[in-house]
Design an enzyme around this catalytic site. Structure first.
Site, mmCIF file in Angstrom:
data_model
loop_
_atom_site.group_PDB
_atom_site.id
_atom_site.type_symbol
_atom_site.label_atom_id
_atom_site.label_comp_id
_atom_site.label_asym_id
_atom_site.label_seq_id
_atom_site.Cartn_x
_atom_site.Cartn_y
_atom_site.Cartn_z
ATOM 1 C CD GLU A 31 -4.922 3.555 -2.065
ATOM 2 O OE1 GLU A 31 -5.796 4.499 -1.708
ATOM 3 O OE2 GLU A 31 -3.774 4.013 -2.360
ATOM 4 C CG ASP A 84 -9.496 4.932 1.022
ATOM 5 O OD1 ASP A 84 -8.725 5.410 2.060
ATOM 6 O OD2 ASP A 84 -8.732 4.128 0.379
ATOM 7 C CE LYS A 88 -1.478 7.019 -3.305
ATOM 8 N NZ LYS A 88 -2.012 6.332 -2.066
ATOM 9 C CG ASP A 145 -1.805 1.293 1.431
ATOM 10 O OD1 ASP A 145 -1.549 2.178 0.449
ATOM 11 O OD2 ASP A 145 -2.298 1.277 2.514
#
Lengths: 525, 272
Positions: free
Chosen positions: A171, A193, A70, A8
């Site tokens: 994810e 999420d 990211k 992850d």
């Protein structure tokens, strides 16, 4: 055959996991932590530090420490997201030759692929140390709402890190897989999420044999880091008011504020009031040290977070509608991402779905665990729920007048294909340019350009008469292929959409070799 | 040797040293299943009856996925079966997408019904399947090879009267989005069917729009079956409607050569 790990690659933290004897376990790093900060630091001496080591030196070396990289993946330097981040971080973000965003650390320019590769390589190393054997294959997760460019960039990063990506999975899909494995009954599950940098909501239907994503949506630029930055902003304002000094240009002070903000935010998920104490944060004109002492309440930070969390309601509603569900149809709500620990987030989620979220999964680890499960299922052709995912964003081409014509609508189950016939806009036009776009705007310019190619040798004729057949195809790996054919002459042209090459494959290979050699040195140390 | 056996042999031809990692049983199943897909409806793709209960749709998709999901064979050498597997699974997914949602399933069903019954629709009414008729059509379709579309073809073949086609055209105008779309889809699924291509061309012509599209279907019909006067006539009428007099004359002349008796063709040519 070596084992397949699940990674992850988060905005704030990374996590790695592996299947052992049918059990999935999260691998602790050398410090004993199950997650590793997504931070890279470069010391003045040119030594690279990753994870906790990088975080520890961030305060004293803020200019040369990258966090939240990211948020830059697959984005142009010009994009509002990059420009916004530029104002908030101490490290330098600059424009690469291809218009991509890059980062400068201690005089060296890094592509975002390299930064991500160094994080992935660290996770590979953590796994190798734990398993005592080399690791070459991984399943890596990305936010469901990532576009194709962001996905391809992540794949490139893995290649540089010396990892073969068996599959990129979303994810929330990974989280649902980890939750659903071994459960018998058919359930409708929503995965909410909210991590450091992205938010997505995914609605799935899962049963023993099948894990089927019905709809997904989100915002790749909404997450916990935004709350941290709001707290930093608040602290800076308070300090300027009380002491008359602006901390905005002091990189070290900013980094200390950011660390303190993140910690205060986490504390306030448990307690109602917390104190921030940062001695020697600045000096006054006379050279006397100044200290920052500030009390923060849960109510205050909920005020900062409110708008952001409220924004997720509308996204949830529209995703439920896309899936054809009512909130009451959902049997279980899973929370993923550290930001979902905030009581306010849990309240809003409870309100949206009319039920309290499930508490049985660890929001920081569940995604990596799902990736490891998927990795082992692929590598061993094992029985287990098969993933059937959707394409998160519409795909199409630019048409006359700057319009975006969709061929594949968002939330279409993949693999799929679609075909439509287009024509020319000028008499005797001999070629057409096919611009492949991804996004939801009606205007072609506002969507992401994935690639372009020309179809030439069209049979001359009055405008509007040639028939040009355009076919889109998405395979089970999510790879998009677009082809165009003039039905009169059978002239055809096609492309497989891949990331606009920021790095050539030679450059990638060179970096991969360089990183691999460093890895060996580190192991011998 | 059967067609399936020949195809299995071709696909299993060793392109490299590695053996094909797919059981003989699955090879047979895959090829046999793939053969039903171009002609079959979405129901055929999922192995379901037309009237299957909604909860059966997901079960059927789950069964097909367990059998044909490419992940089940990840990393294996499938040789020539690999593209076939992807093609088959994609077809299954598309069928599921349409049938799982009540609205899109209803739309699709309406299209299938319209395509079946258009030829006998009474003047001025929308084609609506009488329960009995739909039932007998279904059972005949099963006999004809599990495909509702093969039934359609049989019906089209039997009733070619202009009157019926005129009614069909009317029905098409009324329900342009549903039935015409289904008919076009049927024609795309059966690219070798000249009669179906001609029918689609005529239906589109009747709407008076998208004449280029109509022309392509008509030309396909001619390419597949060059000796049918009606097909040439359709090409001619489409050209005429689009104002292309010379190609229209050419096509109509050709049609008259094949069927000099046809007074309507002669009249159309005279008009030009």
């Amino acid at each position: 055959m070596s084992r397949v790990i699940g990674i992850d690659l988060g905005t704030t933290n990374c996590c790695v996991s592996v299947m052992e004897d049918g059990q999935v376990s999260v691998i602790p790093n050398t410090g004993g932590y199950k997650t590793t900060p997504s931070i890279l630091g470069l010391t003045e001496a040119g030594k690279r530090l990753v994870g906790h080591l990088a975080k520890r030196q961030a305060v004293t070396n803020a200019k040369n420490t990258v966090f939240a990289a990211k948020r830059l993946i697959g984005r142009n330097f010009d994009s509002p997201q990059v420009q916004q981040l530029r104002e908030l971080v101490a490290y330098k973000i600059l424009e690469g030759p291809g218009g991509d965003a890059r980062v400068e650390l201690a005089g060296r320019v890094f592509t975002i692929q390299e930064i991500a590769a160094l994080l992935l390589r660290e996770m590979k190393r953590v796994a190798e140390e734990y398993l005592g054997e080399p690791v070459e294959q991984a399943v890596v997760t990305v936010p469901a709402y990532f576009n194709d460019t962001q996905r391809q960039t992540t794949r490139a990063a893995a290649r540089i890190a010396g990892l073969e990506v068996l599959r990129l999975i979303n994810e929330p899909t990974a989280a649902a897989l980890s939750y659903g494995i071994g459960r018998g009954e058919t359930e409708k599950v929503a995965v909410y999420d909210m991590g450091g940098g992205t938010f997505d909501i995914t609605v799935l239907e899962l049963s023993q044999g099948l894990l089927e994503v019905r709809a997904t949506g989100g915002d790749t630029y909404l997450g916990g880091e935004d709350i941290d930055l709001a707290i930093v902003h608040h602290l800076m304002e308070a300090f300027e008011k009380s002491d008359g000094i602006s901390l905005a240009s002091d990189a070290m002070a900013l980094q200390r504020l950011k660390d303190a903000a993140e910690k205060a935010k986490c504390d306030l998920s448990q307690v109602e009031v917390t104190e921030i104490n940062l001695p020697f944060i600045a000096q006054d004109e006379a050279g006397q040290p100044l200290h920052l002492l500030h009390t923060l309440t849960r109510e205050q930070i909920e005020g900062f977070a409110e708008e952001l969390v409220e924004n997720t309601r509308e996204i949830c509603r529209s995703v439920l509608a896309d899936a054809g569900f009512e909130p009451g149809d959902i049997d279980q709500v899973l929370l993923v991402g550290g930001q979902t620990r905030m009581p306010l987030v849990q309240e809003v989620v409870t309100d949206i779905f009319g039920r309290a979220p499930y508490r049985g999964v660890n929001p920081d680890e569940v995604v990596a665990m799902g990736a490891a499960i998927q990795g082992s299922m692929l590598a061993e052709n094992a029985e287990g729920p098969l993933l059937v995912d959707v394409t998160p964003l519409s795909l199409g081409i630019a048409t006359f007048g700057g319009h975006f014509t969709r061929l594949i609508e968002r939330n279409t189950t993949v693999p799929t294909s679609a075909r439509e016939t287009f024509t020319t806009t000028r008499d005797d036009q001999e070629s057409v340019k096919i611009c492949v776009l991804q996004g939801e705007s009606e205007h072609s310019d506002d969507n992401d350009l994935l690639g372009e190619f020309a179809l030439t040798g069209i049979r001359p004729g009055p405008k509007g008469t040639p028939a040009i057949q355009v076919t889109f195809d998405i395979d089970a790996n999510g790879i998009v292929t677009v082809s165009a054919r003039d039905t009169a002459t059978d002239q055809a042209q096609s492309i497989q959409v891949s990331a606009r090459a920021v790095l050539s494959s030679e450059e990638e290979a060179k970096l991969a070799a360089e990183f691999a050699a460093e890895g060996e040195v580190a192991l011998r140390d | 040797m059967s067609t399936d056996e020949r195809e299995i042999q071709e696909r299993a031809e060793p392109g490299d040293e590695r053996p094909i990692e797919l059981s003989a049983e699955l090879q047979r199943e895959l090829v046999a299943f793939a053969r039903t897909l171009p002609v079959g409806s979405h129901y055929v793709a999922l192995g379901l009856e037309r009237g299957a209960a909604p909860e059966r749709i997901r079960e059927a998709f789950s069964e097909r996925s367990r059998r044909f999901h490419p992940d089940r064979f990840f990393g294996r050498n499938l040789g020539g079966f690999e593209p076939l597997l992807h093609q088959v699974y994609k077809r299954v997914v598309v069928a599921y997408e349409v049938l799982r949602q009540p609205e899109s399933r209803a739309r699709y069903d309406r299209g299938l019904d319209a395509a079946q019954l258009r030829q006998v629709a009474p003047s001025g009414t929308r084609p609506r399947p009488a329960p009995e008729r739909a039932g007998s059509l279904r059972s005949r379709a099963r006999r004809l090879g599990n495909s509702v579309l093969s039934d359609l073809r049989a019906r089209v073949g039997r009733s070619r009267s202009r009157r019926a086609r005129a009614h069909a055209a009317e029905a098409t105008r009324e329900d342009a989005s549903g039935s015409l779309a289904a008919l076009i889809e049927a024609a795309e699924l059966r690219p070798d069917d000249s009669e179906l291509a001609a029918l689609v061309a005529e239906q589109i012509l009747a709407t008076g729009r998208q004449l280029d599209r109509a022309r392509r279907f008509a030309e396909r019909a001619v390419a597949l079956e060059g000796n049918c006067a009606r097909y040439h006539g359709t090409v001619g009428r489409i050209h005429a409607a689009a104002g292309r007099r010379e190609p229209a004359r050419r096509a109509l002349r050709e049609a008259l050569e094949l069927d000099p008796e046809d007074a309507e063709l002669a009249k159309a040519l005279e008009k030009l």
